[in-house]
Write a protein that holds these residues in place. Structure first.
Motif, PDB file in Angstrom:
ATOM      1  N   LEU A  96       0.476   1.040  -8.609  1.00 13.11           N
ATOM      2  CA  LEU A  96      -1.359   1.439  -8.224  1.00 13.11           C
ATOM      3  C   LEU A  96      -1.442   1.807  -7.098  1.00 13.11           C
ATOM      4  O   LEU A  96      -2.173   2.386  -6.649  1.00 13.11           O
ATOM      5  N   ALA A  97      -0.927   0.988  -6.213  1.00 15.05           N
ATOM      6  CA  ALA A  97      -1.428   0.580  -5.122  1.00 15.05           C
ATOM      7  C   ALA A  97      -0.682   1.767  -4.811  1.00 15.05           C
ATOM      8  O   ALA A  97      -1.259   2.728  -3.288  1.00 15.05           O
ATOM      9  N   VAL A  98       0.881   2.101  -4.790  1.00 12.47           N
ATOM     10  CA  VAL A  98       1.636   3.428  -4.560  1.00 12.47           C
ATOM     11  C   VAL A  98       1.136   4.226  -4.564  1.00 12.47           C
ATOM     12  O   VAL A  98       0.997   4.988  -3.319  1.00 12.47           O
ATOM     13  N   ALA A  99       0.679   4.780  -5.827  1.00 10.84           N
ATOM     14  CA  ALA A  99      -0.224   5.500  -6.142  1.00 10.84           C
ATOM     15  C   ALA A  99      -1.357   5.959  -5.658  1.00 10.84           C
ATOM     16  O   ALA A  99      -1.447   7.141  -4.849  1.00 10.84           O
ATOM     17  N   ARG A 100      -2.073   4.753  -4.858  1.00  8.26           N
ATOM     18  CA  ARG A 100      -3.569   5.364  -4.093  1.00  8.26           C
ATOM     19  C   ARG A 100      -2.880   5.280  -2.891  1.00  8.26           C
ATOM     20  O   ARG A 100      -3.715   5.417  -2.248  1.00  8.26           O
ATOM     21  N   GLY A 101      -1.819   5.235  -1.872  1.00  6.38           N
ATOM     22  CA  GLY A 101      -1.456   5.853  -1.089  1.00  6.38           C
ATOM     23  C   GLY A 101      -1.804   4.428  -0.181  1.00  6.38           C
ATOM     24  O   GLY A 101      -1.530   4.482   1.134  1.00  6.38           O
ATOM     25  N   THR A 102      -1.684   2.959  -1.024  1.00  6.22           N
ATOM     26  CA  THR A 102      -1.833   1.987   0.001  1.00  6.22           C
ATOM     27  C   THR A 102      -0.343   1.587   0.294  1.00  6.22           C
ATOM     28  O   THR A 102       0.358   1.300  -0.137  1.00  6.22           O
ATOM     29  N   ARG A 103      -0.539   1.270   1.612  1.00  8.12           N
ATOM     30  CA  ARG A 103       0.939   0.964   2.272  1.00  8.12           C
ATOM     31  C   ARG A 103       1.964  -0.643   2.378  1.00  8.12           C
ATOM     32  O   ARG A 103       2.476  -1.453   1.585  1.00  8.12           O
TER      33      ARG A 103
END
Length: 249
Positions: A207-214
């Motif tokens: 989910l973090a990746v999908a939200r653009g979180t590095r």
């Protein structure tokens, strides 16, 4: 990650004492500072005493969150002298979200889902109370309030078996940064060692990746830190809560 979250839950507010951040209105008070508290000696003693006395007037406990590389070096000694007691040290780890993201692999009979309803938050609190052997009812209230206030900033997951919550964890996004925090992850004793914790990490990282979180950050217990290290997280420092509580009457 030390600063004030932009959207505190209803009933919670932030106060500043110089560079020190005080969080008021949650299950216990919370204090955090920049790496260097910025004062020394007697002035530091007064700063510590002000926080203790502020929550004493409220009849509440307070946690002063320290990190292993904080300054001045005698901060924790002065906290102890003011009546603050250290709880268990945790390791702060950081990892790249894209290296952790994957479809979660769960043991037979276990399902994973994201939850937002009050009833599920209460079920999480019951599970946590079982894990820790004390009343964690406050956690249900906290999660309910955080989801209601800023639903885009927190994602709560439960692992279930036979209709029972056997583990739970949540992902907290920090607006304005490249980071999100992994919290929770407690699992009932009978279900440990089966990969549920790893599955919860994978789901939240995805989910973090999908939200653009590095990056992902974790304050990890001694039980969790080795698992996270094997997944590719890197230890950067430690954190220890120092807690003052009103005298029992």
């Amino acid at each position: 990650m030390r600063g004030a979250p932009p959207n505190p839950p209803a009933g919670v507010h932030h106060e500043w004492d110089g560079e020190l951040l005080r969080v008021v209105g949650q299950f216990r008070g919370f204090v955090t500072t920049p790496r260097d508290v910025g004062v020394r000696g007697a002035e530091l003693d007064l700063l510590i005493a002000r926080q203790r006395d502020h929550f004493a007037r409220r009849g509440e406990a307070v946690e002063w969150k320290t990190r292993g590389h904080d300054l001045p070096e005698d901060l924790t000694d002065r906290l102890r002298a003011a009546g603050f007691v250290p709880e268990e040290q945790e390791t702060i780890l950081i990892g790249r979200a894209d290296e952790m993201a994957a479809d979660p692999v769960l043991p037979d009979g276990v399902t994973l889902r994201r939850v937002t309803g009050e009833a599920d938050m209460r079920r999480i609190a019951v599970m946590e109370s079982d894990v820790w052997g004390e009343d964690w009812g406050w956690l249900g209230d906290d999660l309910i309030a955080r989801v209601a206030t800023a639903p885009d900033e927190i994602a709560v997951y439960v692992a279930e078996a036979g209709g029972e919550v056997v583990s739970a964890a949540w992902l907290v996004f920090r607006t304005g940064t490249e980071f999100a925090g992994l919290w929770g992850g407690s699992t009932l004793a009978a279900w440990r060692g089966r990969g549920i914790y790893r599955a919860l990490v994978a789901a939240r990282a995805k989910l973090a990746v999908a939200r653009g979180t590095r990056y992902l950050q974790v304050d990890a217990s001694d039980d969790s830190a080795p698992i996270l290290s094997r997944l590719g997280f890197h230890a950067v420092t430690t954190t220890t809560p120092y807690v003052w509580a009103p005298p029992r009457t």
